[in-house]
Design a protein around this motif. Structure first.
Motif, PDB file in Angstrom:
ATOM      1  N   PRO A  55       0.809  -1.230   0.000  1.00 28.73           N
ATOM      2  CA  PRO A  55       0.000   0.000   0.000  1.00 28.73           C
ATOM      3  C   PRO A  55       0.842   1.281   0.000  1.00 28.73           C
ATOM      4  O   PRO A  55       0.496   2.251  -0.682  1.00 28.73           O
ATOM      5  N   ILE A  56       1.951   1.279   0.736  1.00 29.14           N
ATOM      6  CA  ILE A  56       2.817   2.467   0.740  1.00 29.14           C
ATOM      7  C   ILE A  56       3.400   2.687  -0.652  1.00 29.14           C
ATOM      8  O   ILE A  56       3.419   3.818  -1.167  1.00 29.14           O
ATOM      9  N   LEU A  57       3.853   1.600  -1.284  1.00 28.94           N
ATOM     10  CA  LEU A  57       4.369   1.725  -2.650  1.00 28.94           C
ATOM     11  C   LEU A  57       3.267   2.182  -3.604  1.00 28.94           C
ATOM     12  O   LEU A  57       3.527   2.951  -4.538  1.00 28.94           O
ATOM     13  N   GLY A  58       2.033   1.724  -3.385  1.00 19.14           N
ATOM     14  CA  GLY A  58       0.908   2.151  -4.213  1.00 19.14           C
ATOM     15  C   GLY A  58       0.642   3.643  -4.089  1.00 19.14           C
ATOM     16  O   GLY A  58       0.428   4.333  -5.097  1.00 19.14           O
ATOM     17  N   VAL A  59       0.676   4.147  -2.864  1.00 22.38           N
ATOM     18  CA  VAL A  59       0.481   5.588  -2.645  1.00 22.38           C
ATOM     19  C   VAL A  59       1.579   6.377  -3.337  1.00 22.38           C
ATOM     20  O   VAL A  59       1.324   7.401  -3.999  1.00 22.38           O
ATOM     21  N   LEU A  60       2.828   5.909  -3.207  1.00 20.73           N
ATOM     22  CA  LEU A  60       3.945   6.604  -3.851  1.00 20.73           C
ATOM     23  C   LEU A  60       3.811   6.576  -5.374  1.00 20.73           C
ATOM     24  O   LEU A  60       4.043   7.588  -6.046  1.00 20.73           O
ATOM     25  N   ALA A  61       3.421   5.422  -5.929  1.00 18.57           N
ATOM     26  CA  ALA A  61       3.284   5.311  -7.386  1.00 18.57           C
ATOM     27  C   ALA A  61       2.215   6.263  -7.909  1.00 18.57           C
ATOM     28  O   ALA A  61       2.420   6.962  -8.911  1.00 18.57           O
ATOM     29  N   VAL A  62       1.068   6.307  -7.243  1.00 17.14           N
ATOM     30  CA  VAL A  62      -0.018   7.201  -7.664  1.00 17.14           C
ATOM     31  C   VAL A  62       0.396   8.657  -7.510  1.00 17.14           C
ATOM     32  O   VAL A  62       0.112   9.496  -8.374  1.00 17.14           O
ATOM     33  N   THR A  63       1.106   8.959  -6.430  1.00 19.77           N
ATOM     34  CA  THR A  63       1.545  10.344  -6.192  1.00 19.77           C
ATOM     35  C   THR A  63       2.519  10.804  -7.267  1.00 19.77           C
ATOM     36  O   THR A  63       2.356  11.880  -7.841  1.00 19.77           O
ATOM     37  N   PHE A  64       3.526   9.984  -7.541  1.00 15.14           N
ATOM     38  CA  PHE A  64       4.525  10.368  -8.542  1.00 15.14           C
ATOM     39  C   PHE A  64       3.939  10.426  -9.952  1.00 15.14           C
ATOM     40  O   PHE A  64       4.418  11.181 -10.797  1.00 15.14           O
ATOM     41  N   ALA A  65       2.880   9.634 -10.202  1.00 13.75           N
ATOM     42  CA  ALA A  65       2.250   9.651 -11.525  1.00 13.75           C
ATOM     43  C   ALA A  65       1.330  10.850 -11.704  1.00 13.75           C
ATOM     44  O   ALA A  65       0.950  11.175 -12.825  1.00 13.75           O
ATOM     45  N   GLY A  66       0.965  11.499 -10.595  1.00 11.92           N
ATOM     46  CA  GLY A  66       0.058  12.646 -10.677  1.00 11.92           C
ATOM     47  C   GLY A  66      -1.402  12.282 -10.547  1.00 11.92           C
ATOM     48  O   GLY A  66      -2.286  13.043 -10.927  1.00 11.92           O
ATOM     49  N   GLY A  67      -1.685  11.087 -10.029  1.00 16.55           N
ATOM     50  CA  GLY A  67      -3.058  10.645  -9.842  1.00 16.55           C
ATOM     51  C   GLY A  67      -3.274   9.277 -10.439  1.00 16.55           C
ATOM     52  O   GLY A  67      -2.538   8.843 -11.332  1.00 16.55           O
ATOM     53  N   PHE A  68      -4.312   8.589  -9.959  1.00 11.19           N
ATOM     54  CA  PHE A  68      -4.569   7.228 -10.425  1.00 11.19           C
ATOM     55  C   PHE A  68      -4.911   7.196 -11.908  1.00 11.19           C
ATOM     56  O   PHE A  68      -4.474   6.314 -12.638  1.00 11.19           O
ATOM     57  N   ASP A  69      -5.704   8.176 -12.363  1.00 10.21           N
ATOM     58  CA  ASP A  69      -6.110   8.173 -13.773  1.00 10.21           C
ATOM     59  C   ASP A  69      -4.910   8.302 -14.700  1.00 10.21           C
ATOM     60  O   ASP A  69      -4.829   7.632 -15.729  1.00 10.21           O
ATOM     61  N   LYS A  70      -3.947   9.123 -14.308  1.00  4.77           N
ATOM     62  CA  LYS A  70      -2.751   9.281 -15.135  1.00  4.77           C
ATOM     63  C   LYS A  70      -1.886   8.024 -15.109  1.00  4.77           C
ATOM     64  O   LYS A  70      -1.293   7.652 -16.122  1.00  4.77           O
ATOM     65  N   LEU A  71      -1.839   7.376 -13.950  1.00  8.30           N
ATOM     66  CA  LEU A  71      -1.056   6.140 -13.847  1.00  8.30           C
ATOM     67  C   LEU A  71      -1.662   5.051 -14.719  1.00  8.30           C
ATOM     68  O   LEU A  71      -0.968   4.407 -15.510  1.00  8.30           O
ATOM     69  N   ALA A  72      -2.977   4.851 -14.609  1.00  9.54           N
ATOM     70  CA  ALA A  72      -3.636   3.787 -15.372  1.00  9.54           C
ATOM     71  C   ALA A  72      -3.740   4.111 -16.853  1.00  9.54           C
ATOM     72  O   ALA A  72      -3.725   3.208 -17.692  1.00  9.54           O
ATOM     73  N   SER A  73      -3.819   5.398 -17.198  1.00  7.27           N
ATOM     74  CA  SER A  73      -3.951   5.757 -18.617  1.00  7.27           C
ATOM     75  C   SER A  73      -2.656   5.526 -19.393  1.00  7.27           C
ATOM     76  O   SER A  73      -2.638   5.634 -20.611  1.00  7.27           O
TER      77      SER A  73
END
Length: 200
Positions: A55-73
């Motif tokens: 979960p901590i890595l997930g929060v960091l990944a979403v944060t660095f990507a600029g949001g979940f939508d940007k990460l998944a897109s």
């Protein structure tokens, strides 16, 4: 990007803790310890990896990507919609929301209600519980302050009291691993840690 002062970081830490700490975090660790017995350490390692580390890595990944939508897109914009909806349904109405009411009911109310009236008590409790949750959710800005300033520290104090009580009154010799924890304790701990749904 604005830098946070120490007090703001502390409030944010408590906010994240109280947001992530849910019914699964209350249910699974004692269950892991009871089932794993003398193999609690390897089971706890597996549990911590999936319930805390990922979960901590997930929060960091979403944060660095600029949001979940940007990460998944990054896969494709259409793909971003599918996991987003699936995750919201899972951590919302399909699993996590019912579990919050059920866990608190089983711990606070069920022991004091005759079994013949259990269904009625649970229905009334659930209606009151979700009505209050809905009212609190109408003011998310106040909710984050309450979580960070009051609920987070209170949860930590209660967990510390529970932990100390277990150390003082716990059993002397750990039992042999049992049930699902009879073998492959690290893998089983990992699976139960995932069931807290913090990674989602």
């Amino acid at each position: 990007m604005n830098k946070l002062v120490a007090r703001q970081r502390l409030v944010m830490t408590f906010t994240f803790f109280s947001m992530f700490f849910g019914a699964g975090n209350l249910i699974f660790p004692p269950f892991v310890g009871a089932q794993a017995g003398s193999a609690t350490i390897p089971a706890a390692i597996g549990f911590i990896v999936s319930a805390v580390g990922l979960p901590i890595l997930g929060v960091l990944a979403v944060t660095f990507a600029g949001g979940f939508d940007k990460l998944a897109s990054r896969v494709s914009p259409k793909f971003a919609l599918f996991p987003g909806v699936a995750i919201m349904l899972t951590i919302g109405p399909c699993f996590a929301i019912p579990r919050t009411a059920t866990t608190s009911f089983e711990m606070m109310v069920a022991p004091f209600v005759p079994s013949s009236y259990g269904w009625l008590a649970q229905l009334i409790y659930s209606l009151v519980f979700f009505t209050l949750a809905f009212l609190f959710a109408q003011h998310p800005e106040k909710l984050s302050k309450v979580l960070g300033r009051f609920m987070g520290p209170l949860l930590l104090v209660l967990i510390a009291v529970l932990f100390i009580a277990c150390l003082i009154h716990g059993i002397g010799t750990p039992a042999n691993p049992m049930g699902d924890y009879s073998t492959n304790q690290i893998a089983r701990g990992f699976l139960d840690g995932y069931q807290t749904m913090d990674l989602l």
